[in-house]
Design an enzyme around this catalytic site. Structure first.
Site, PDB file in Angstrom:
ATOM      1  N   ASP A  19       0.856  -1.047   0.096  1.00  7.91           N
ATOM      2  CA  ASP A  19      -0.147  -0.001  -0.003  1.00  7.91           C
ATOM      3  C   ASP A  19       1.013   1.354   0.017  1.00  7.91           C
ATOM      4  OD1 ASP A  19      -1.741   2.194   0.735  1.00  7.91           O
ATOM      5  OD2 ASP A  19      -2.620   0.957   2.320  1.00  7.91           O
ATOM      6  N   GLY A  41      -9.820   4.779  -5.608  1.00  7.68           N
ATOM      7  CA  GLY A  41      -8.670   4.130  -5.916  1.00  7.68           C
ATOM      8  C   GLY A  41      -7.471   4.736  -5.059  1.00  7.68           C
ATOM      9  N   VAL A  42      -6.089   4.786  -5.477  1.00  2.37           N
ATOM     10  CA  VAL A  42      -5.137   5.118  -4.943  1.00  2.37           C
ATOM     11  C   VAL A  42      -5.075   6.561  -4.326  1.00  2.37           C
ATOM     12  CG1 VAL A  42      -3.780   5.912  -6.804  1.00  2.37           C
ATOM     13  CG2 VAL A  42      -2.481   5.167  -4.775  1.00  2.37           C
ATOM     14  N   ASP A  43      -5.912   7.568  -4.951  1.00  2.00           N
ATOM     15  CA  ASP A  43      -6.172   8.923  -4.720  1.00  2.00           C
ATOM     16  C   ASP A  43      -6.930   8.826  -3.291  1.00  2.00           C
ATOM     17  OD1 ASP A  43      -6.492  11.500  -4.740  1.00  2.00           O
ATOM     18  OD2 ASP A  43      -7.913  11.566  -6.681  1.00  2.00           O
ATOM     19  N   THR A 131      -3.901   2.587 -14.555  1.00  2.00           N
ATOM     20  CA  THR A 131      -3.971   0.953 -14.566  1.00  2.00           C
ATOM     21  C   THR A 131      -5.125   0.479 -13.904  1.00  2.00           C
ATOM     22  OG1 THR A 131      -2.599   0.344 -12.916  1.00  2.00           O
ATOM     23  CG2 THR A 131      -1.628   0.565 -15.346  1.00  2.00           C
ATOM     24  N   GLY A 132      -5.926   1.528 -13.223  1.00  2.00           N
ATOM     25  CA  GLY A 132      -7.061   0.986 -12.213  1.00  2.00           C
ATOM     26  C   GLY A 132      -8.466   1.620 -13.230  1.00  2.00           C
TER      27      GLY A 132
END
Ligand code: ADP
Length: 183
Positions: A19, A41-43, A131-132
């Site tokens: 992570d 997502g990562v944001d 890529t998400g």
């Protein structure tokens, strides 16, 4: 031995499966959206873990310059994260590959590294941008990410460590396979 062999063998570039909000480097890169005002997502994970100071700075940037163009990057505090800074870059949405997606994705890596260099950052961690939900094919994205980092690191500069932080297993395996080929 050529430069490609160099980047992974020298450990200047490493691949991790974890992570990104937990990674202790000078700067982590966020796969943001054009508004900079948060997403999933990562944001979402970065804003959740880093706290409100990051969003406040993003709002100020949004007011000042209307957010961030695709392929560009901006820098904020890392708030409560172990990383000191977050570099927010906006990856392209995948529309099939004929809309300049690859050049935009390359720009994300290049502009993030430029910003890192300008801010005296020595270690930086990248997620697998686009890529998400943006749907960029993972293998192609990985190839050009590695290629951009390799090109950039040919310049002598202060950046000592670059991490590719892969969250999903598929990306992790792609990166490991490509790195193995380059070793
Ligand atoms: P994009 O909109 O650019 O596609 P996403 O956040 O949907 O951005 O996905 C980008 C990548 O980030 C994906 O490969 C996803 O697996 C990964 N990701 C999601 N959460 C995390 C996290 N906490 N740390 C690192 N990578 C993450």
């Amino acid at each position: 031995m050529n430069e490609e062999i160099g980047i992974f063998s020298s450990k200047r570039v490493e691949i991790r499966q974890e992570d990104i909000t937990k990674v202790a480097v000078d700067a982590i890169v966020n796969a943001a959206n054009n508004s900079l005002l948060g997403g999933g997502g990562v944001d979402g994970a970065i804003h959740k873990a880093g706290g409100p100071a990051i969003l406040e700075e993003c709002r100020r940037i949004n007011k000042r310059q209307g957010g961030c163009e695709t392929g560009e990057a901006v820098i904020t505090t890392g708030g409560n994260l172990p990383a000191k800074y977050v570099i927010h870059t906006v990856g392209p949405v995948w529309y099939g590959g004929k809309q300049g997606e690859s050049e935009k994705l390359r720009s994300c890596y290049r502009n993030s590294l430029k910003l890192a260099r300008e801010n005296g950052i020595e270690s930086i961690a990248f997620p697998n941008i686009s890529t998400g939900v943006y749907g960029y094919p993972k293998e192609e994205a990985a190839r050009l990410a590695i290629d951009e980092i390799r090109n950039f690191l040919q310049n002598k500069d202060r950046i000592k460590k670059v991490l590719f932080v892969c969250y999903d297993r598929e990306n992790y395996e792609i990166y490991c396979r490509l790195a193995e080929k380059l070793r």
